[in-house]
Every structure is written in structure tokens, then in C-alpha cells.
Motif scaffolding. Structure first.
Motif, short mmCIF file in Angstrom:
data_model
loop_
_atom_site.label_atom_id
_atom_site.label_comp_id
_atom_site.label_asym_id
_atom_site.label_seq_id
_atom_site.Cartn_x
_atom_site.Cartn_y
_atom_site.Cartn_z
N THR A 354 0.77 -1.26 0.05
CA THR A 354 -0.04 0.09 -0.07
C THR A 354 0.70 1.44 0.08
N ILE A 355 2.04 1.51 0.78
CA ILE A 355 2.77 2.36 0.91
C ILE A 355 3.48 2.49 -0.40
N LYS A 356 3.89 1.37 -1.07
CA LYS A 356 4.34 1.57 -2.42
C LYS A 356 3.42 2.34 -3.52
N ARG A 357 2.33 1.84 -3.25
CA ARG A 357 1.25 2.28 -4.32
C ARG A 357 1.14 3.86 -4.16
N VAL A 358 0.95 4.31 -3.02
CA VAL A 358 1.02 5.62 -2.66
C VAL A 358 2.19 6.45 -3.32
N GLY A 363 -1.57 10.74 -8.51
CA GLY A 363 -2.92 11.14 -8.51
C GLY A 363 -3.41 10.83 -7.08
N LEU A 364 -3.18 9.71 -6.71
CA LEU A 364 -3.96 9.08 -5.37
C LEU A 364 -3.52 9.87 -4.32
N ARG A 365 -2.31 10.50 -4.08
CA ARG A 365 -1.87 11.19 -3.20
C ARG A 365 -2.45 12.69 -3.19
N LYS A 370 -6.25 16.81 -1.02
CA LYS A 370 -7.25 17.69 -1.24
C LYS A 370 -8.49 17.54 -0.37
N VAL A 371 -8.83 16.08 0.11
CA VAL A 371 -10.04 16.11 0.83
C VAL A 371 -9.78 16.06 2.32
N GLY A 372 -8.44 16.16 2.63
CA GLY A 372 -8.07 15.87 4.03
C GLY A 372 -8.50 17.31 4.91
N PRO A 373 -7.94 18.31 4.15
CA PRO A 373 -8.31 19.57 4.92
C PRO A 373 -9.88 19.77 5.11
N LYS A 374 -10.58 19.50 4.05
CA LYS A 374 -12.08 19.55 4.21
C LYS A 374 -12.76 18.62 5.30
N ARG A 375 -11.95 17.40 5.58
CA ARG A 375 -12.49 16.73 6.85
C ARG A 375 -12.04 17.18 8.08
#
Length: 396
Positions: A354-358, A363-365, A370-375
Motif C-alpha cells: 500500500t505504501i509503495k502504491r501511494v 494522483g492518489l496522493r 485535497k479532501v483531508g483539509p475539508k474533513r
């Protein structure tokens, strides 16, 4: 002046050394009419403008068992420092015991805030379980920091439902976003990061195992660990024993040729979190992870164990908080992972992949950043303070 401001309101906590509950106390004290903060110990790392009163001369070096034995003396000191009818809000187990027990000497309103589930109390700490079963139901109000903690309190410690309230921990979003702009002492890129007490609950030795494997594919990658605690020496030694060149903040010169950096306690880890490839939380258990919310506020992709409790409520709020995943779950606000188990290499491999994919999927990162600060806005301190004010004002 509102109803809450018409009475003496105090906070009580073990210390203001680095930690999530300690940060919550400091944040809340800026917005609530708190007269004073009582501390059982003389360890202070967080700054506050409020008066501090020390209940004892003890510090973090004092044996925890001895501190438990000293509870009757703490109780007497607190009872002598407050008046009948005052409101005392306590945080963390030992302070909660002192708060409730002191009612027998000085009748007052005792509100206790509970930040963990019972899983934390093992071995010698198991005495806390018995104390919690006896004292917690006797509090005037018990505030749980998550739905998971509330469930534990009701089922395991028989806290009456009408004495339970749930208030998530607050985050000072504006302060974090200002601190993010400060320059870092050194440019570590690329790196992944974690922040938290160096304790059994946080499971950082698993992170070191995972990082060792990830680094085989990404040799330039570094791991930053912010925090201090009783496992500091163990974790540094473990890191070195598995072949990772390891920096220790109070031992080594800060340079770029290390693999793992133990950075110690910092008042501003956010400037590093915001520039990381990912923030990782490897906790075996939690109550509610302040560090997770703070990482979201920093706009970084978050990978967290789906431990009890807190991470699922934060990263996947539309799901059942009682569920725990057994495989990587790309949730709404972050990635939830199976909780580590000793000698379970399948879980280690899942984390590695999973870390390798990130690390390879920009694009995933970017999507999660972007959604983190909204939460994080849902936990903005102003919103959470309104809940505290409403609940405390209703206590008669």
C-alpha cells in the motif's frame, strides 16, 4: 456572562508534557472560561497563558506504580485547592480517579474525559481497569472522545448512558495552517512521517519493519518519527538492529545520510507533515487520534491502521465504527489498513504494498491531500468548543 462563566471551572491533567490529551487541554483552555489548570506532575512542554498549579513535585521520571499509590495525597491536595460546587474537568486516567475521589472530601461537579479504550491497560497497568470500573460511574458526567470509547465505557465499565456524552477532540486548524508555512531545518525529501508518543499503543516497531522493506524499492526514502516516550531507547535500538542508519535528536548531528530520524517532541511537526509523501499511523489501539486529524489539516495523504477506536470514525465516517478491515480500504478521507499482529507477515506485506502504491501514484496522493483539509474542518476548534460549552453549562 453565560452560565458556565458564573462558576469556577478548572482543568485537571497529569501533566502538560507532549501528548494528544495535553494538546486538547491547551486548545480548549483558550476558548473556555477556565480559571486554572491543575497538574499532578511538574512536566510542562505545551505553552498556556492560564495559571498552573502543581498538585505534587512528581515528574515523568517517577515510577507509574508509585504515582498510583500517591493518588490519596493528590486527592487531598485537589480538595484543598477548590471550593464546594466548583466544576473540575479531568483528562487521562489518574487525573480522572483523583477528580472523582476528591468529591468525598470536597463536594464538587466532577467531569471526566476519557481518551482510550481498555486495551491500553495491560500487565501492571491492569489495576487501572479495576479503578475505572469503580470510579467512572460515580462521575457527574463522562465525556468520551469517540463512539468507540463511549461503547467501551457503557459495556465494560457500566457507565450509565445518561452520564455519557461524545465530543470529538478539537483541532486548531488555523494555527496548524500557519505553522505549516514555517521553514524546515533540513530538506529530507522524499520521506514518510509519523507523529505520536513512543509507546506500545502506537506500534512504531511495526512501522520500522515495514519501512525496511519499502526502502528496498525506494532507497532514497527516509522515515521521520516525531514524539517521545518510554519506548524511545527500544525503538532506536530496534531500528539499528535491522540495519537502518538511525538518527536520534539528542545524540547525533542532523544530516541527510540517515534512514530513520527520531526527531523527539516538537511544537511544530506540521511543517514536516505537510511536505511528506504520506503520514502513517500504526497504532494498535487508540481512543481518538489527534495526530490523524492534524495530518489531514496539513493536506497530506494518510495511511492508518483501522484500530479501535477513532481512525474509522475519522477517515470513513459513513461506515459502521465497529467494523475493522482485514485488507487495505481506500476510504473517503484516507487509507485504512489491518491492525498489525505479531508474526503476521501477510499484514506487513499489505502495508508495504500500500505504501509503495501511494509513493508511485501521484494522483492518489493528490486526491487525498485535497479532501483531508475539508474533513479537518469538521473538527475545527470553534465547533468543538461550542459542544463543550453547551454540555458543561447544562451541569447543575
Amino acid at each position: 456572562m453565560d452560565a458556565l462563566g458564573e462558576r469556577n471551572v478548572y482543568f485537571l491533567i497529569n501533566s502538560l508534557a507532549g501528548g494528544g490529551a495535553e494538546r486538547v487541554v491547551v486548545n480548549l483552555s483558550k476558548f473556555l472560561p477556565i480559571r486554572k489548570i491543575f497538574l499532578l506532575e511538574r512536566d510542562v512542554q505545551y505553552e498556556t497563558n492560564l495559571p498552573l498549579e502543581f498538585i505534587s513535585n512528581h515528574n515523568k521520571e517517577k515510577n507509574p506504580i508509585l504515582k498510583t499509590l500517591f493518588i490519596p495525597l493528590y486527592v487531598k491536595s485537589l480538595a484543598n485547592a477548590i471550593n464546594t460546587g466548583d466544576l473540575v474537568v479531568s483528562f487521562l486516567e489518574r487525573s480522572n480517579f483523583v477528580n472523582v475521589l476528591s468529591k468525598t472530601l470536597r463536594p464538587h461537579k466532577a467531569v471526566i474525559s476519557v481518551h482510550t479504550t481498555e486495551d491500553e491497560f495491560r500487565g501492571l497497568k491492569s489495576i487501572n481497569k479495576q479503578l475505572m470500573k469503580f470510579f467512572y460511574p460515580k462521575a457527574d458526567l463522562v465525556i468520551a472522545v469517540s463512539k468507540g470509547v463511549a461503547q467501551y465505557l457503557e459495556e465494560k465499565y457500566k457507565v450509565p448512558k445518561d452520564k455519557l456524552a461524545i465530543i470529538y477532540n478539537p483541532v486548531d486548524v488555523e494555527k496548524i495552517q500557519a505553522l505549516v508555512k514555517e521553514p524546515t531545518e533540513i530538506d529530507f525529501n522524499p520521506y514518510i512521517i509519523t507523529v505520536g508518543r513512543l509507546t506500545e499503543a502506537k506500534g512504531q516497531w511495526f512501522l520500522l519493519k515495514v519501512f525496511k522493506e519499502v526502502k528496498k524499492m525506494f532507497p532514497e526514502l527516509k522515515l521521520l518519527i516525531f514524539g517521545d516516550g518510554e519506548l524511545n531507547s527500544y525503538l532506536v535500538n530496534f531500528s539499528e538492529s535491522i540495519g537502518l542508519k538511525t538518527y536520534l535528536w539528542n545524540r547525533d548531528r542532523l544530516m541527510l545520510d540517515y534512514d530513520v530520524y527520531f526527531m523527539g517532541f516538537s511544537k511544530n511537526p506540521f511543517k514536516y507533515i505537510s511536505k511528506a509523501q504520506a503520514f502513517l499511523l500504526t497504532s494498535l489501539w487508540e481512543g481518538f487520534s489527534n495526530a490523524l486529524i492534524e495530518a489531514l489539516a496539513c493536506g497530506v495523504c494518510v495511511i492508518s491502521s483501522d484500530c479501535k477506536s477513532g481512525p474509522r470514525e475519522i477517515l470513513a465516517p459513513d461506515t459502521d465504527f465497529r467494523f475493522q478491515t482485514r485488507e487495505p480500504e481506500f476510504a473517503k478521507y484516507g487509507i485504512l489498513m489491518p491492525v498489525f499482529e505479531e508474526d503476521n507477515q501477510e499484514i506487513v506485506r499489505a502495508w508495504v504494498e500500500t505504501i509503495k502504491r501511494v509513493l508511485t501514484d501521484e494522483g492518489l496522493r493528490e486526491r487525498y491531500s485535497k479532501v483531508g483539509p475539508k474533513r479537518a474542518e469538521d473538527f475545527r476548534i470553534e465547533k468543538i468548543v461550542d459542544e463543550w460549552r453547551r454540555i458543561l453549562s447544562a451541569i447543575r
